[in-house]
Design a protein around this motif. Sequence first.
Motif, PDB file in Angstrom:
ATOM      1  N   ALA A  93       0.828  -1.205   0.000  1.00 44.62           N
ATOM      2  CA  ALA A  93       0.000   0.000   0.000  1.00 44.62           C
ATOM      3  C   ALA A  93       0.862   1.255   0.000  1.00 44.62           C
ATOM      4  O   ALA A  93       0.547   2.243  -0.668  1.00 44.62           O
ATOM      5  CB  ALA A  93      -0.928  -0.013   1.218  1.00 44.62           C
ATOM      6  N   ALA A  94       1.981   1.217   0.758  1.00 45.32           N
ATOM      7  CA  ALA A  94       2.874   2.375   0.791  1.00 45.32           C
ATOM      8  C   ALA A  94       3.530   2.590  -0.566  1.00 45.32           C
ATOM      9  O   ALA A  94       3.667   3.726  -1.040  1.00 45.32           O
ATOM     10  CB  ALA A  94       3.936   2.177   1.873  1.00 45.32           C
ATOM     11  N   ALA A  95       3.945   1.498  -1.211  1.00 46.03           N
ATOM     12  CA  ALA A  95       4.583   1.614  -2.524  1.00 46.03           C
ATOM     13  C   ALA A  95       3.612   2.139  -3.572  1.00 46.03           C
ATOM     14  O   ALA A  95       3.986   2.889  -4.479  1.00 46.03           O
ATOM     15  CB  ALA A  95       5.135   0.253  -2.947  1.00 46.03           C
ATOM     16  N   ALA A  96       2.349   1.766  -3.443  1.00 50.70           N
ATOM     17  CA  ALA A  96       1.348   2.202  -4.418  1.00 50.70           C
ATOM     18  C   ALA A  96       1.117   3.702  -4.366  1.00 50.70           C
ATOM     19  O   ALA A  96       0.644   4.305  -5.339  1.00 50.70           O
ATOM     20  CB  ALA A  96       0.034   1.458  -4.176  1.00 50.70           C
ATOM     21  N   ARG A  97       1.462   4.323  -3.250  1.00 50.71           N
ATOM     22  CA  ARG A  97       1.259   5.763  -3.101  1.00 50.71           C
ATOM     23  C   ARG A  97       2.421   6.571  -3.679  1.00 50.71           C
ATOM     24  O   ARG A  97       2.351   7.793  -3.741  1.00 50.71           O
ATOM     25  CB  ARG A  97       1.070   6.093  -1.623  1.00 50.71           C
ATOM     26  N   LEU A  98       3.503   5.893  -4.084  1.00 52.56           N
ATOM     27  CA  LEU A  98       4.647   6.590  -4.669  1.00 52.56           C
ATOM     28  C   LEU A  98       4.378   6.929  -6.131  1.00 52.56           C
ATOM     29  O   LEU A  98       3.494   6.352  -6.770  1.00 52.56           O
ATOM     30  CB  LEU A  98       5.896   5.709  -4.563  1.00 52.56           C
ATOM     31  N   SER A  99       5.176   7.836  -6.647  1.00 50.28           N
ATOM     32  CA  SER A  99       5.064   8.163  -8.066  1.00 50.28           C
ATOM     33  C   SER A  99       5.642   7.018  -8.899  1.00 50.28           C
ATOM     34  O   SER A  99       6.366   6.161  -8.385  1.00 50.28           O
ATOM     35  CB  SER A  99       5.820   9.459  -8.368  1.00 50.28           C
TER      36      SER A  99
END
Length: 238
Positions: free
Chosen positions: A52-58
Amino acid sequence: MVAITRKSQVDAGVGVHSAALADLLKVLARHNPGLSRPALVATGKMMAVVSAAAARLSVEQQRRLAADETELAHIVEVAVAELAAKPSQALVEVSVEKPVEVSRGAGVGQLVDLEEGRQRLAQFATPTRLEDWAGPVAGPGDIEKMFGTKRSTLHEWHKRGAVIGLLKGERKHVFPVAQFVDGRPIEGMSQITKIIHNPRVAWQWLIQPKSSIGGTPLDNLKKGNLDEVLDAANRDFG
């Protein structure tokens, strides 16, 4: 002197959808059949949070992280190990100028058997006659003599809560005389008994002065202030 207390940590939290977590658990279980259920759930939650954290990155940030899988795995492993080593709650030192006083209560005291307990209680409990707190009361026969109200009518009023009957002895009911006006129940009494189900509690409440309504609820009912009395009853028992 220094005292140690616990300080709760603020969890920033990354939203993880329950359906996504369930899918991850299925994949983990299929590829790791020897993993215990608690370990499976814990691993799945960690993977879901990282995902979920990675999905929020550009897209560019994601591309850089994925370029070196070995380095990424090392970073995640170190981060997880550091988090696991931390206590669940941080300890904070608090300076205390005076020594801490250690006190201990006296406990419950000596235990006694049931009979002796009743004897001791009887020394403090004073029997009170019903009339002493409820005021004048009368049985069905006396009510009929006083107001001409038939027993069947009184029984019907009592059954639907229009009058309050107080148990005297094992089976006999008596009726506080003050609740009758011209031989009939005060208007609104049935609504009061629907709010206050216990007849003794209801009558005690009705005859006790209440500053919020400027007198006893019973007197206010006699004056026609039904709404004020119902509001007070709902505040106290609703």
